[in-house]
Design a protein around this motif. Structure first.
Motif, PDB file in Angstrom:
ATOM      1  N   TRP A  37     -15.553  12.688-114.384  1.00  0.00           N
ATOM      2  CA  TRP A  37     -14.170  12.208-114.408  1.00  0.00           C
ATOM      3  C   TRP A  37     -13.511  12.409-113.045  1.00  0.00           C
ATOM      4  CZ3 TRP A  37      -9.455  14.664-113.765  1.00  0.00           C
ATOM      5  CH2 TRP A  37      -8.334  13.864-114.036  1.00  0.00           C
ATOM      6  N   ARG A  40     -14.996   9.980-110.325  1.00  0.00           N
ATOM      7  CA  ARG A  40     -14.554   8.606-110.523  1.00  0.00           C
ATOM      8  C   ARG A  40     -13.076   8.457-110.190  1.00  0.00           C
ATOM      9  NH1 ARG A  40     -14.754   8.879-115.049  1.00  0.00           N
ATOM     10  NH2 ARG A  40     -13.984   7.093-116.080  1.00  0.00           N
ATOM     11  N   THR A  41     -12.271   9.417-110.626  1.00  0.00           N
ATOM     12  CA  THR A  41     -10.829   9.368-110.386  1.00  0.00           C
ATOM     13  C   THR A  41     -10.519   9.464-108.893  1.00  0.00           C
ATOM     14  OG1 THR A  41     -10.422  10.345-112.549  1.00  0.00           O
ATOM     15  CG2 THR A  41      -8.624  10.467-110.960  1.00  0.00           C
ATOM     16  N   TYR A  52     -22.581   5.619-108.872  1.00  0.00           N
ATOM     17  CA  TYR A  52     -21.960   4.526-109.640  1.00  0.00           C
ATOM     18  C   TYR A  52     -22.873   4.105-110.782  1.00  0.00           C
ATOM     19  CZ  TYR A  52     -19.460   0.179-110.622  1.00  0.00           C
ATOM     20  OH  TYR A  52     -18.744  -0.817-111.232  1.00  0.00           O
ATOM     21  N   ARG A  56     -21.065   5.146-114.283  1.00  0.00           N
ATOM     22  CA  ARG A  56     -20.272   4.016-114.757  1.00  0.00           C
ATOM     23  C   ARG A  56     -21.099   3.238-115.768  1.00  0.00           C
ATOM     24  NH1 ARG A  56     -15.486   2.808-111.893  1.00  0.00           N
ATOM     25  NH2 ARG A  56     -15.126   1.882-113.904  1.00  0.00           N
ATOM     26  N   ASP A  60     -15.444  -2.296-115.046  1.00  0.00           N
ATOM     27  CA  ASP A  60     -14.049  -2.148-115.471  1.00  0.00           C
ATOM     28  C   ASP A  60     -13.930  -1.453-116.823  1.00  0.00           C
ATOM     29  OD1 ASP A  60     -13.154  -3.441-113.135  1.00  0.00           O
ATOM     30  OD2 ASP A  60     -13.506  -5.399-114.066  1.00  0.00           O
ATOM     31  N   ASP A  62     -12.914   1.814-117.223  1.00  0.00           N
ATOM     32  CA  ASP A  62     -12.239   3.085-116.979  1.00  0.00           C
ATOM     33  C   ASP A  62     -11.728   3.729-118.260  1.00  0.00           C
ATOM     34  OD1 ASP A  62     -12.667   3.220-114.266  1.00  0.00           O
ATOM     35  OD2 ASP A  62     -10.786   2.215-113.760  1.00  0.00           O
ATOM     36  N   GLU A  65     -14.723   5.157-120.225  1.00  0.00           N
ATOM     37  CA  GLU A  65     -15.298   6.307-119.535  1.00  0.00           C
ATOM     38  C   GLU A  65     -14.374   7.523-119.606  1.00  0.00           C
ATOM     39  OE1 GLU A  65     -15.900   4.411-115.815  1.00  0.00           O
ATOM     40  OE2 GLU A  65     -17.707   3.398-116.505  1.00  0.00           O
ATOM     41  N   ASN A  66     -13.084   7.327-119.439  1.00  0.00           N
ATOM     42  CA  ASN A  66     -12.137   8.442-119.557  1.00  0.00           C
ATOM     43  C   ASN A  66     -12.141   9.003-120.974  1.00  0.00           C
ATOM     44  OD1 ASN A  66     -11.334   8.386-116.888  1.00  0.00           O
ATOM     45  ND2 ASN A  66      -9.694   6.932-117.277  1.00  0.00           N
TER      46      ASN A  66
END
Length: 155
Positions: A37, A40-41, A52, A56, A60, A62, A65-66
Motif C-alpha cells: 500500500w 503504491r501510494t 508493478y 498491481r 486502474d 486502486d 488494491e486498497n
C-alpha cells in the motif's frame, strides 16, 4: 522430535510451534500489505517495473488494491491475537486457511488467463502458499488434539 511415525507431525510439536507460526504469518500479512500500500501510494510502483507486475492487479484497480490491503492488514492483526488461544479461535483459523486457499486458486486462474498478469505466479501466489501451507500442515494435528480433548467434532 518433530515428526511422528510415517512422517506425520506430532501433535505435541504442532501445538508447541503453532502460535509462533500464526504470529509469523500475521507479521508477513501486515508487512507485505502495508509495504504494498505504501509503495503504491508513494508512486514508487511504476508501470513496466517488476514491482508493478507483482503489486498491481489489472489496470486502474486502486480501489480494489486498497481494499485488499486494508483487509489483509486487519486480518494480520486478528491472526496475531488468535495465536494467544488457537483452541478458542479455531473457526477464525479454519476461515483463514480456506479463504486463502480460495484466494490463491482464483489468483492462479487469473494469472494464467489474464494477459500481463503472469508475474503473479512468481510473486504473490507463492507468498500465499508459503504462509498457508505451514499453517495447514500444523493446524491439522492441533485441531485434532483440540477436538479430541473437548470431545467434539469440528468441520
Amino acid at each position: 522430535m518433530a515428526a511422528g511415525s510415517a512422517g506425520k507431525i506430532s501433535s505435541d510439536f504442532a501445538i508447541r510451534v503453532f502460535p509462533t507460526v500464526i504470529r509469523v504469518i500475521a507479521i508477513i500479512f501486515i508487512a507485505f500489505f502495508c509495504s504494498a500500500w505504501a509503495l503504491r501510494t508513494a508512486g514508487v510502483v511504476q508501470p513496466g517495473s517488476l514491482s508493478y507486475a507483482l503489486l498491481r492487479w489489472g489496470h486502474d484497480q486502486d480501489a480494489t488494491e486498497n481494499m485488499l490491503c486494508s483487509i489483509y492488514i486487519v486480518w494480520g492483526i486478528f491472526l496475531w491475537f488468535a495465536a494467544d488461544d488457537p483452541a478458542k479461535n479455531w473457526l477464525f483459523i479454519n476461515f483463514t486457511i480456506v479463504a486463502n486457499v480460495a484466494h490463491c486458486v482464483t489468483m492462479v486462474v487469473m494469472a494464467i488467463v489474464m494477459t500481463g498478469e503472469h508475474a503473479h505466479l512468481l510473486g504473490d501466489i507463492p507468498l500465499i502458499l508459503v504462509c498457508i501451507l505451514p499453517l495447514m500442515v500444523l493446524w491439522l494435528p492441533v485441531r485434532r488434539q483440540i477436538t479430541s480433548a473437548e470431545g467434539r467434532t469440528q468441520q
